[in-house]
Write a protein that holds these residues in place. Structure first.
Motif, PDB file in Angstrom:
ATOM      1  N   SER A  66       0.792  -1.310  -0.161  1.00 16.37           N
ATOM      2  CA  SER A  66       0.196   0.024  -0.226  1.00 16.37           C
ATOM      3  C   SER A  66       0.873   1.282  -0.010  1.00 16.37           C
ATOM      4  O   SER A  66       1.931   1.369   0.560  1.00 16.37           O
ATOM      5  CB  SER A  66      -0.906   0.056   1.109  1.00 16.37           C
ATOM      6  N   ALA A  67       0.613   2.132  -0.652  1.00 17.76           N
ATOM      7  CA  ALA A  67       1.100   3.366  -0.704  1.00 17.76           C
ATOM      8  C   ALA A  67       0.158   4.634  -0.297  1.00 17.76           C
ATOM      9  O   ALA A  67      -1.135   4.433  -0.831  1.00 17.76           O
ATOM     10  CB  ALA A  67       1.598   3.711  -2.205  1.00 17.76           C
ATOM     11  N   ASN A  68       0.753   5.693   0.447  1.00 15.67           N
ATOM     12  CA  ASN A  68      -0.066   6.420   0.865  1.00 15.67           C
ATOM     13  C   ASN A  68       0.340   8.004   0.119  1.00 15.67           C
ATOM     14  O   ASN A  68       1.382   8.113   0.009  1.00 15.67           O
ATOM     15  CB  ASN A  68      -0.030   6.558   2.582  1.00 15.67           C
ATOM     16  N   CYS A  69      -0.421   8.688  -0.115  1.00 14.87           N
ATOM     17  CA  CYS A  69      -0.484  10.062  -0.940  1.00 14.87           C
ATOM     18  C   CYS A  69      -0.861  11.161   0.015  1.00 14.87           C
ATOM     19  O   CYS A  69      -2.236  11.053   0.527  1.00 14.87           O
ATOM     20  CB  CYS A  69      -1.150  10.154  -2.235  1.00 14.87           C
ATOM     21  N   VAL A  70      -0.050  12.010   0.407  1.00 15.83           N
ATOM     22  CA  VAL A  70      -0.310  13.089   1.354  1.00 15.83           C
ATOM     23  C   VAL A  70      -0.171  14.491   0.653  1.00 15.83           C
ATOM     24  O   VAL A  70       0.646  14.632  -0.186  1.00 15.83           O
ATOM     25  CB  VAL A  70       0.420  13.148   2.727  1.00 15.83           C
ATOM     26  N   VAL A  71      -1.005  15.504   0.940  1.00 12.10           N
ATOM     27  CA  VAL A  71      -0.749  16.930   0.134  1.00 12.10           C
ATOM     28  C   VAL A  71      -0.007  17.643   1.379  1.00 12.10           C
ATOM     29  O   VAL A  71      -0.285  17.723   2.626  1.00 12.10           O
ATOM     30  CB  VAL A  71      -1.965  17.328   0.252  1.00 12.10           C
ATOM     31  N   VAL A  72       1.402  18.293   0.957  1.00 15.04           N
ATOM     32  CA  VAL A  72       2.160  19.052   1.957  1.00 15.04           C
ATOM     33  C   VAL A  72       2.209  20.658   1.403  1.00 15.04           C
ATOM     34  O   VAL A  72       1.937  20.618   0.173  1.00 15.04           O
ATOM     35  CB  VAL A  72       3.438  18.672   1.855  1.00 15.04           C
ATOM     36  N   ASP A 114      -9.114  19.840   5.520  1.00 11.62           N
ATOM     37  CA  ASP A 114     -10.134  20.651   4.471  1.00 11.62           C
ATOM     38  C   ASP A 114      -9.695  21.129   3.295  1.00 11.62           C
ATOM     39  O   ASP A 114     -10.170  21.112   2.118  1.00 11.62           O
ATOM     40  CB  ASP A 114     -10.850  21.555   5.447  1.00 11.62           C
ATOM     41  N   ASP A 115      -8.250  21.627   3.377  1.00 13.91           N
ATOM     42  CA  ASP A 115      -7.727  22.302   2.216  1.00 13.91           C
ATOM     43  C   ASP A 115      -7.432  21.434   1.059  1.00 13.91           C
ATOM     44  O   ASP A 115      -7.629  21.621  -0.025  1.00 13.91           O
ATOM     45  CB  ASP A 115      -6.614  23.084   2.656  1.00 13.91           C
TER      46      ASP A 115
END
Length: 182
Positions: A66-72, A114-115
């Protein structure tokens, strides 16, 4: 060319995402349509099990697939800058090292949820590198880029994509980085 989704999918039956665009958030469906890549698979899941640990436990999908994608996000001279980071679920994103330097900001942090949801058009727990805003760098850990197939978000909590690492590495704006995940 077909991809063997079996290992990542665990107990789930995978179907080609191109045939099930209704299981994808709109921006993700658009990107999948553009790519027209039969190697991208999709599975429907219980939305209550969208978080990685719950998903892996319920569907016997190995966490290392599994790979996680996050927004920075970070600011420089009043300008807000974003990037996405896709790393193995068994690692943590190097936000205050590699990502901060890439964005050329003083401080980087995970974007408020939320953003991230508003900017991506995706649901919490479903953010994926496919279909993100075109101006964002898509940072992909090299271990993800080299992998045969990984479970990633679909933009919605009710499904997951199963995608070869090479597909992620070839996305427009993708940058394969060593040690993005630690």
């Amino acid at each position: 060319m077909r991809t063997d989704w079996t290992d990542a999918a665990g107990t789930l039956d995978v179907a080609p995402a191109l045939q099930h665009l209704d299981l994808l958030a709109d921006p993700v469906a658009e990107r999948v349509r553009q790519l027209a890549d039969e190697r991208i698979g999709v599975v429907a899941i219980d939305p209550e099990l969208a978080d990685t640990a719950d998903f892996c436990a319920r569907y016997a999908s190995p966490p290392e697939l599994s790979a996680n994608c996050v927004v920075v996000a970070g600011k420089r001279s009043g300008e807000l800058r974003h990037a996405s980071c896709t790393v193995l679920s068994t690692t943590r994103t190097d936000v205050n090292g590699l990502v901060k330097r890439r964005l050329d900001v003083r401080k980087a942090s995970f974007a408020p949820m939320d953003d991230a949801v508003r900017l991506t058009g995706m649901e919490r727990g479903g953010i994926t590198p496919l279909g993100l805003p075109g101006e964002w760098p898509l940072l992909i850990d090299e271990r993800v880029a080299r992998g045969a197939a990984f479970v990633v978000g679909s933009g919605l909590r009710r499904s997951k994509l199963i995608v070869p690492g090479a597909v992620l590495a070839e996305l427009p704006g993708a940058e394969v980085r060593t040690d993005l995940g630690r």
